[in-house]
Design an enzyme around this catalytic site. Structure first.
Site, PDB file in Angstrom:
ATOM      1  N   ASP A   7     100.013  -1.561  57.216  1.00 20.91           N
ATOM      2  CA  ASP A   7     101.217  -2.370  57.227  1.00 20.91           C
ATOM      3  C   ASP A   7     102.250  -1.641  56.366  1.00 20.91           C
ATOM      4  O   ASP A   7     102.022  -0.498  55.947  1.00 20.91           O
ATOM      5  CB  ASP A   7     100.943  -3.803  56.758  1.00 20.91           C
ATOM      6  CG  ASP A   7     100.674  -3.918  55.265  1.00 20.91           C
ATOM      7  OD1 ASP A   7     100.590  -2.880  54.557  1.00 20.91           O
ATOM      8  OD2 ASP A   7     100.526  -5.055  54.791  1.00 20.91           O
ATOM      9  N   CYS A  64      96.724  -1.448  53.496  1.00 20.93           N
ATOM     10  CA  CYS A  64      97.781  -2.422  53.242  1.00 20.93           C
ATOM     11  C   CYS A  64      98.060  -2.372  51.744  1.00 20.93           C
ATOM     12  O   CYS A  64      97.564  -1.474  51.063  1.00 20.93           O
ATOM     13  CB  CYS A  64      97.423  -3.819  53.739  1.00 20.93           C
ATOM     14  SG  CYS A  64      96.107  -4.687  52.859  1.00 20.93           S
ATOM     15  N   THR A  66      97.039  -4.101  49.132  1.00 23.44           N
ATOM     16  CA  THR A  66      95.819  -4.143  48.313  1.00 23.44           C
ATOM     17  C   THR A  66      94.588  -3.634  49.043  1.00 23.44           C
ATOM     18  O   THR A  66      93.582  -3.322  48.415  1.00 23.44           O
ATOM     19  CB  THR A  66      95.511  -5.586  47.866  1.00 23.44           C
ATOM     20  OG1 THR A  66      95.261  -6.374  49.036  1.00 23.44           O
ATOM     21  CG2 THR A  66      96.650  -6.171  47.043  1.00 23.44           C
ATOM     22  N   HIS A  97      74.696   3.563  52.408  1.00 22.47           N
ATOM     23  CA  HIS A  97      73.907   2.328  52.475  1.00 22.47           C
ATOM     24  C   HIS A  97      74.330   1.377  53.580  1.00 22.47           C
ATOM     25  O   HIS A  97      73.483   0.692  54.155  1.00 22.47           O
ATOM     26  CB  HIS A  97      73.989   1.577  51.142  1.00 22.47           C
ATOM     27  CG  HIS A  97      73.437   2.354  49.998  1.00 22.47           C
ATOM     28  ND1 HIS A  97      73.376   1.840  48.734  1.00 22.47           N
ATOM     29  CD2 HIS A  97      72.934   3.605  49.908  1.00 22.47           C
ATOM     30  CE1 HIS A  97      72.853   2.730  47.905  1.00 22.47           C
ATOM     31  NE2 HIS A  97      72.580   3.814  48.614  1.00 22.47           N
ATOM     32  N   HIS A 133      68.016   0.293  54.621  1.00 25.42           N
ATOM     33  CA  HIS A 133      69.443   0.110  54.898  1.00 25.42           C
ATOM     34  C   HIS A 133      69.665  -0.282  56.358  1.00 25.42           C
ATOM     35  O   HIS A 133      70.542  -1.096  56.654  1.00 25.42           O
ATOM     36  CB  HIS A 133      70.230   1.362  54.540  1.00 25.42           C
ATOM     37  CG  HIS A 133      70.154   1.704  53.092  1.00 25.42           C
ATOM     38  ND1 HIS A 133      70.471   0.808  52.093  1.00 25.42           N
ATOM     39  CD2 HIS A 133      69.799   2.849  52.464  1.00 25.42           C
ATOM     40  CE1 HIS A 133      70.312   1.377  50.918  1.00 25.42           C
ATOM     41  NE2 HIS A 133      69.892   2.621  51.116  1.00 25.42           N
TER      42      HIS A 133
END
Length: 144
Positions: A7, A64, A66, A97, A133
């Site tokens: 964004d 974005c 954050t 993992h 995993h």
């Protein structure tokens, strides 16, 4: 092929990542956005997640402000394991993992120098393939 999306809060960092990919001769498809003009991260999160989930692209990178909203959006798409990473350790661990297929970054959280190291770690770390995993990933993918 790597799917890229952001964004307005991730636009400048995406440009740094494009330069990195081009310098390393890595193929990518840019799903937008194309400026710092305000836009909605879910649009680009969904475009990249669908490209990865469909197999059109092998991995994705989303940015974005954050990294939180765009990673939440991507994880709504079946088959996507998007991981928000703020350091190289988490980028390596999520590949080893979780076999994460999308890296999420916060353009207002990590600077370009660190971000490019995170990208490099994410793109160059293979899934361990360890049974424990693989079992955990199967449990993530199970319908609730």
């Amino acid at each position: 092929m790597i799917a890229l999306g952001c964004d307005h809060g991730g636009f400048l960092l995406k440009q740094e990542i494009v330069s990195y990919l081009e310098a390393h001769k890595l193929e990518y498809k840019d799903y937008g956005c194309s400026s710092e003009e305000a836009c909605d991260y879910p649009v680009y999160g969904k475009l990249v997640a669908n490209a990865v989930a469909s197999g059109e692209c092998e991995k994705g990178i989303l940015i974005c402000g954050t990294g939180i909203g765009i990673s939440i959006t991507a994880n709504k798409v079946k088959g996507i394991r998007a991981a928000l990473c703020t350091d190289c350790f988490t980028a390596e661990a999520t590949r080893l993992h979780n076999d994460a297929n999308i890296l999420a970054l916060g353009g207002r959280v990590v600077g370009p120098g660190l971000a490019l190291k995170i990208v490099d770690t994410f793109l160059n770390t293979e899934f361990s393939g360890e049974e424990r995993h693989m079992q955990r990933i199967s449990k993530i993918e199970e319908e609730i």
